[in-house]
Design a protein around this motif. Structure first.
Motif, PDB file in Angstrom:
ATOM      1  N   SER A   1     -31.672   2.734  19.514  1.00  0.00           N
ATOM      2  CA  SER A   1     -31.363   1.421  18.945  1.00  0.00           C
ATOM      3  C   SER A   1     -29.855   1.203  18.982  1.00  0.00           C
ATOM      4  CB  SER A   1     -31.878   1.300  17.509  1.00  0.00           C
ATOM      5  OG  SER A   1     -31.217   2.240  16.667  1.00  0.00           O
ATOM      6  N   ILE A   2     -29.484  -0.069  18.906  1.00  0.00           N
ATOM      7  CA  ILE A   2     -28.076  -0.460  18.831  1.00  0.00           C
ATOM      8  C   ILE A   2     -27.874  -1.210  17.522  1.00  0.00           C
ATOM      9  CG2 ILE A   2     -26.186  -1.722  19.941  1.00  0.00           C
ATOM     10  CD1 ILE A   2     -27.165   0.477  21.683  1.00  0.00           C
ATOM     11  N   PRO A   3     -26.931  -0.787  16.687  1.00  0.00           N
ATOM     12  CA  PRO A   3     -26.724  -1.463  15.399  1.00  0.00           C
ATOM     13  C   PRO A   3     -26.404  -2.954  15.568  1.00  0.00           C
ATOM     14  CG  PRO A   3     -25.550   0.633  15.455  1.00  0.00           C
ATOM     15  CD  PRO A   3     -26.027   0.380  16.848  1.00  0.00           C
ATOM     16  N   GLU A   4     -27.048  -3.786  14.763  1.00  0.00           N
ATOM     17  CA  GLU A   4     -26.811  -5.232  14.797  1.00  0.00           C
ATOM     18  C   GLU A   4     -25.337  -5.540  14.563  1.00  0.00           C
ATOM     19  OE1 GLU A   4     -28.864  -7.835  15.189  1.00  0.00           O
ATOM     20  OE2 GLU A   4     -30.886  -6.997  15.040  1.00  0.00           O
ATOM     21  N   SER A   5     -24.728  -4.837  13.612  1.00  0.00           N
ATOM     22  CA  SER A   5     -23.345  -5.140  13.229  1.00  0.00           C
ATOM     23  C   SER A   5     -22.354  -4.842  14.350  1.00  0.00           C
ATOM     24  CB  SER A   5     -22.961  -4.338  11.977  1.00  0.00           C
ATOM     25  OG  SER A   5     -23.120  -2.942  12.208  1.00  0.00           O
ATOM     26  N   ILE A   6     -22.653  -3.823  15.152  1.00  0.00           N
ATOM     27  CA  ILE A   6     -21.757  -3.458  16.257  1.00  0.00           C
ATOM     28  C   ILE A   6     -21.716  -4.576  17.290  1.00  0.00           C
ATOM     29  CG2 ILE A   6     -21.383  -1.862  18.165  1.00  0.00           C
ATOM     30  CD1 ILE A   6     -20.684  -0.629  15.513  1.00  0.00           C
TER      31      ILE A   6
ATOM     32  N   LEU B   1     -17.307  -9.835  24.593  1.00  0.00           N
ATOM     33  CA  LEU B   1     -17.980  -8.979  25.556  1.00  0.00           C
ATOM     34  C   LEU B   1     -18.488  -9.809  26.743  1.00  0.00           C
ATOM     35  CD1 LEU B   1     -18.575  -5.933  25.639  1.00  0.00           C
ATOM     36  CD2 LEU B   1     -20.892  -6.454  24.840  1.00  0.00           C
ATOM     37  N   VAL B   2     -18.177  -9.322  27.953  1.00  0.00           N
ATOM     38  CA  VAL B   2     -18.585 -10.001  29.183  1.00  0.00           C
ATOM     39  C   VAL B   2     -19.650  -9.185  29.917  1.00  0.00           C
ATOM     40  CG1 VAL B   2     -17.803 -10.838  31.440  1.00  0.00           C
ATOM     41  CG2 VAL B   2     -16.342 -11.126  29.429  1.00  0.00           C
ATOM     42  N   VAL B   3     -19.533  -7.860  29.873  1.00  0.00           N
ATOM     43  CA  VAL B   3     -20.472  -6.970  30.564  1.00  0.00           C
ATOM     44  C   VAL B   3     -21.014  -5.949  29.565  1.00  0.00           C
ATOM     45  CG1 VAL B   3     -20.787  -5.277  32.406  1.00  0.00           C
ATOM     46  CG2 VAL B   3     -19.234  -7.213  32.748  1.00  0.00           C
ATOM     47  N   LEU B   4     -22.349  -5.864  29.486  1.00  0.00           N
ATOM     48  CA  LEU B   4     -22.995  -4.886  28.612  1.00  0.00           C
ATOM     49  C   LEU B   4     -24.019  -4.100  29.426  1.00  0.00           C
ATOM     50  CD1 LEU B   4     -23.600  -3.623  25.866  1.00  0.00           C
ATOM     51  CD2 LEU B   4     -25.132  -5.549  25.376  1.00  0.00           C
ATOM     52  N   ASP B   5     -23.780  -2.792  29.557  1.00  0.00           N
ATOM     53  CA  ASP B   5     -24.650  -1.922  30.356  1.00  0.00           C
ATOM     54  C   ASP B   5     -25.342  -0.913  29.436  1.00  0.00           C
ATOM     55  OD1 ASP B   5     -25.922  -0.351  32.198  1.00  0.00           O
ATOM     56  OD2 ASP B   5     -24.188  -0.093  33.511  1.00  0.00           O
ATOM     57  N   LEU B   6     -26.650  -1.074  29.303  1.00  0.00           N
ATOM     58  CA  LEU B   6     -27.433  -0.195  28.423  1.00  0.00           C
ATOM     59  C   LEU B   6     -28.535   0.531  29.195  1.00  0.00           C
ATOM     60  CD1 LEU B   6     -27.902  -2.688  25.431  1.00  0.00           C
ATOM     61  CD2 LEU B   6     -26.308  -0.775  25.526  1.00  0.00           C
ATOM     62  N   HIS B   7     -28.441   0.566  30.505  1.00  0.00           N
ATOM     63  CA  HIS B   7     -29.550   1.114  31.271  1.00  0.00           C
ATOM     64  C   HIS B   7     -29.713   2.619  31.063  1.00  0.00           C
ATOM     65  CE1 HIS B   7     -26.711   2.516  34.495  1.00  0.00           C
ATOM     66  NE2 HIS B   7     -27.682   3.362  34.764  1.00  0.00           N
ATOM     67  N   SER B   8     -30.941   3.080  31.226  1.00  0.00           N
ATOM     68  CA  SER B   8     -31.296   4.498  31.120  1.00  0.00           C
ATOM     69  C   SER B   8     -31.022   5.055  29.726  1.00  0.00           C
ATOM     70  CB  SER B   8     -30.554   5.332  32.186  1.00  0.00           C
ATOM     71  OG  SER B   8     -30.872   4.879  33.475  1.00  0.00           O
ATOM     72  N   ASN B   9     -31.674   4.435  28.742  1.00  0.00           N
ATOM     73  CA  ASN B   9     -31.681   4.939  27.372  1.00  0.00           C
ATOM     74  C   ASN B   9     -33.129   4.991  26.890  1.00  0.00           C
ATOM     75  OD1 ASN B   9     -28.875   5.385  25.982  1.00  0.00           O
ATOM     76  ND2 ASN B   9     -28.582   3.586  27.292  1.00  0.00           N
TER      77      ASN B   9
ATOM     78  N   LEU C   1     -34.282   2.740  24.417  1.00  0.00           N
ATOM     79  CA  LEU C   1     -34.321   1.558  23.553  1.00  0.00           C
ATOM     80  C   LEU C   1     -35.716   0.938  23.515  1.00  0.00           C
ATOM     81  CD1 LEU C   1     -30.977  -0.145  24.669  1.00  0.00           C
ATOM     82  CD2 LEU C   1     -31.397   1.141  22.559  1.00  0.00           C
ATOM     83  N   HIS C   2     -36.198   0.657  22.300  1.00  0.00           N
ATOM     84  CA  HIS C   2     -37.471  -0.024  22.112  1.00  0.00           C
ATOM     85  C   HIS C   2     -37.266  -1.506  21.828  1.00  0.00           C
ATOM     86  CE1 HIS C   2     -40.208   3.542  21.941  1.00  0.00           C
ATOM     87  NE2 HIS C   2     -39.074   4.154  21.605  1.00  0.00           N
ATOM     88  N   VAL C   3     -36.121  -1.829  21.260  1.00  0.00           N
ATOM     89  CA  VAL C   3     -35.784  -3.233  20.966  1.00  0.00           C
ATOM     90  C   VAL C   3     -34.291  -3.448  21.194  1.00  0.00           C
ATOM     91  CG1 VAL C   3     -37.645  -3.602  19.298  1.00  0.00           C
ATOM     92  CG2 VAL C   3     -35.419  -2.729  18.518  1.00  0.00           C
ATOM     93  N   LEU C   4     -33.925  -4.703  21.405  1.00  0.00           N
ATOM     94  CA  LEU C   4     -32.519  -5.083  21.447  1.00  0.00           C
ATOM     95  C   LEU C   4     -32.186  -5.815  20.157  1.00  0.00           C
ATOM     96  CD1 LEU C   4     -32.120  -6.454  25.098  1.00  0.00           C
ATOM     97  CD2 LEU C   4     -31.465  -4.202  24.226  1.00  0.00           C
TER      98      LEU C   4
END
Length: 347
Positions: free
Chosen positions: A52-57, A64-72, A74-77
């Motif tokens: 998961s990624i904290p909402e507050s972060i 932010l222009v580029v966000l790369d979260l691939h290969s984790n 994660l169940h939700v964004l």
């Protein structure tokens, strides 16, 4: 020279400060950092173990222009992703996402969305109405059954990849995708049986992959794909056109479908050529003509109203049915409804 080198070093340092690379660090949670998150323009958290990624972060990364979260994992964004109004590139591929948050529709600057290799069963309903700047949408290797109707409103879309899903059909109004260049709908296997007639109105399409589906017939409108240079259709039970035509190349397929589109009409006479039905049965002619008209109207090639300027007549589908028994109407309508006329460059 020294001033230029110093300026260049400062620019590189500033750029590094604005880019946060935390990829491949086996992270299971977002680390504490003293950085000013509002200044970060690129965040790379790929190849970690994040669940998961904290909402507050995310909510604090307003630039932010580029966000790369691939290969984790994660169940939700986080819903706070909707706060990223400057986000242009989002990569969430190779996770365990079953859906994308509705708030992603607020990311109206988004140009590229990559959500391959997840467990998506649907996309946000209004995604096409809101993400008007989207140019690339990749959602292959998921469990999508349908694409939302709004997908056909992504007028800036250039690349659409939905292969290896469970698609039953495509949206009807594909002709609105005026900038689409590549379309990959392969490997939907026994789920996908047909293509919408409007696929032939994708005027910018250069590459089409329909391999490994259950498609037996291409729509006649395929003949209108004049910019198509690459066509892949292996693994389908095609009979129209037959595979022996397909393997000869896209030009042969276009010619074949063009002949099918014009089937039922022939040009006769010399100097003053007329287009007449190729069958002697008026009943059969009327039925074919009505069916052909219905397809063209449905795909938006024209609005169903045609005017005979010489006789001052307004001809509509309803008018056609009322006058089906007239001896002069079938020949006149045959000329008006000829594919050569409706789909000619002049019109």
């Amino acid at each position: 020279m020294k001033m230029e080198k110093r300026k260049k070093r400062e620019e590189e340092k500033e750029k590094e400060e604005h880019e946060l690379d935390l990829s491949g660090m086996s992270l299971s949670s977002f680390p504490n950092t003293s950085l000013n998150l509002a200044c970060i323009t690129k965040l790379d958290l790929s190849n970690n173990n994040l669940q998961s990624i904290p909402e507050s972060i995310i909510a604090r990364m307003l630039n932010l222009v580029v966000l790369d979260l691939h290969s984790n994992q994660l169940h939700v964004l986080p819903n706070s992703i909707g706060c990223l109004l400057k986000l242009k590139v989002l990569n969430v591929s190779s996770n365990m996402l079953e859906s994308l948050p509705k708030m992603i529709e607020n990311c109206r600057a988004l140009v590229e969305l990559d959500a391959n290799f997840n467990k998506l069963t649907n996309l946000p309903e209004a995604i096409g109405f809101e993400l008007t700047k989207l140019e690339k949408l990749s959602v292959n290797s998921n469990k999508l059954i349908f694409l939302p109707f709004s997908t056909s409103h992504l007028t800036g879309l250039q690349h659409l990849d939905v292969h290896l899903n469970c698609l039953r059909s495509l949206p009807d109004d594909l002709e609105n995708l005026i900038n689409l260049k590549t379309l990959n709908i392969s490997q939907n296997f026994h789920f996908l049986h047909s293509l919408p007639y409007s696929i032939g109105l994708l005027t910018s399409l250069t590459e089409l992959n329909i391999s490994y589906n259950s498609i037996s017939t291409l729509p006649n409108s395929f003949a209108c794909l004049t910019n198509l240079t690459k066509f892949m259709a292996e693994g389908n039970p095609l009979v129209c056109p037959p595979m022996e035509v397909v393997i000869k190349g896209v030009d042969e397929v276009r010619d074949y479908m063009n002949a099918k589109m014009s089937e039922g009409f022939k040009v006769v006479g010399g100097k003053g050529k007329k287009i007449r039905p190729s069958t002697s049965s008026s009943t059969t002619t009327t039925r074919r003509k009505g069916s052909w008209l219905k397809k063209v109207v449905r795909c938006g090639a024209f609005d169903g109203r045609m005017v005979n300027m010489n006789e001052g007549l307004l001809i509509t589908p309803e008018h056609e049915m009322k006058n089906a028994s007239s001896k002069s109407t079938p020949a006149r309508l045959a000329a008006l409804l000829s594919p050569l006329r409706v789909f000619s460059p002049k019109s």
